[in-house]
Write an enzyme that holds these catalytic residues in place. Sequence first.
Site, PDB file in Angstrom:
ATOM      1  N   TYR A 172       3.260 -18.490  47.849  1.00 19.88           N
ATOM      2  CA  TYR A 172       4.319 -19.292  47.782  1.00 19.88           C
ATOM      3  C   TYR A 172       4.166 -19.069  46.273  1.00 19.88           C
ATOM      4  CZ  TYR A 172       4.723 -20.623  52.297  1.00 19.88           C
ATOM      5  OH  TYR A 172       4.243 -20.691  53.991  1.00 19.88           O
ATOM      6  N   GLU A 174      24.490 -11.063  38.996  1.00 21.33           N
ATOM      7  CA  GLU A 174      24.095  -9.179  39.555  1.00 21.33           C
ATOM      8  C   GLU A 174      22.953  -8.690  39.010  1.00 21.33           C
ATOM      9  OE1 GLU A 174      26.556 -10.010  38.842  1.00 21.33           O
ATOM     10  OE2 GLU A 174      28.620 -10.046  40.622  1.00 21.33           O
ATOM     11  N   GLU A 226      26.434 -18.780  26.808  1.00 26.39           N
ATOM     12  CA  GLU A 226      25.854 -18.879  27.565  1.00 26.39           C
ATOM     13  C   GLU A 226      24.897 -18.367  26.756  1.00 26.39           C
ATOM     14  OE1 GLU A 226      27.815 -17.902  31.584  1.00 26.39           O
ATOM     15  OE2 GLU A 226      28.464 -16.695  30.152  1.00 26.39           O
ATOM     16  N   LYS A 249      24.852 -20.598  39.824  1.00 26.52           N
ATOM     17  CA  LYS A 249      25.018 -20.341  38.843  1.00 26.52           C
ATOM     18  C   LYS A 249      26.231 -21.587  38.624  1.00 26.52           C
ATOM     19  CE  LYS A 249      26.879 -18.849  34.858  1.00 26.52           C
ATOM     20  NZ  LYS A 249      26.834 -17.047  33.882  1.00 26.52           N
TER      21      LYS A 249
END
Length: 123
Positions: free
Chosen positions: A54, A74, A22, A100
């Site tokens: 934005y 997190e 990852e 994810k």
Amino acid sequence: MSDTIFITGLVTHARHGVMEHETKVGQRFVIDLELSIDLSESSHSDRLSDTVSYASVVETATAAFTDTNYKLLERAAGAVSDAIFATFPRVDAVKVTVHKPHAPIAEIFEDVGVVLMRTRPSP
């Protein structure tokens, strides 16, 4: 009064995760943002200076999410909320959802992720 600016489906590539592949290869993440902000002034003035851009929110969130590799979603979501508060003083609260969809889970699933809801820290 609780007004909201939202941005959904922001797709980015990052290298977050606890597994070695990852952090080497990375993967696609999807971010949704909800910003609590008083829009009463901008809803009458029609001036960008009375709200937040934005495009600037997307730029800030993307940089906060991708500039550092985190083990946990997190923490990555926390970095996004911290950056939004630091950059946009008009924002009172933020909800950051990180999806994810390609998490390394050995089962069939549609989506996993985290949702953080934060209010601006008191001075």
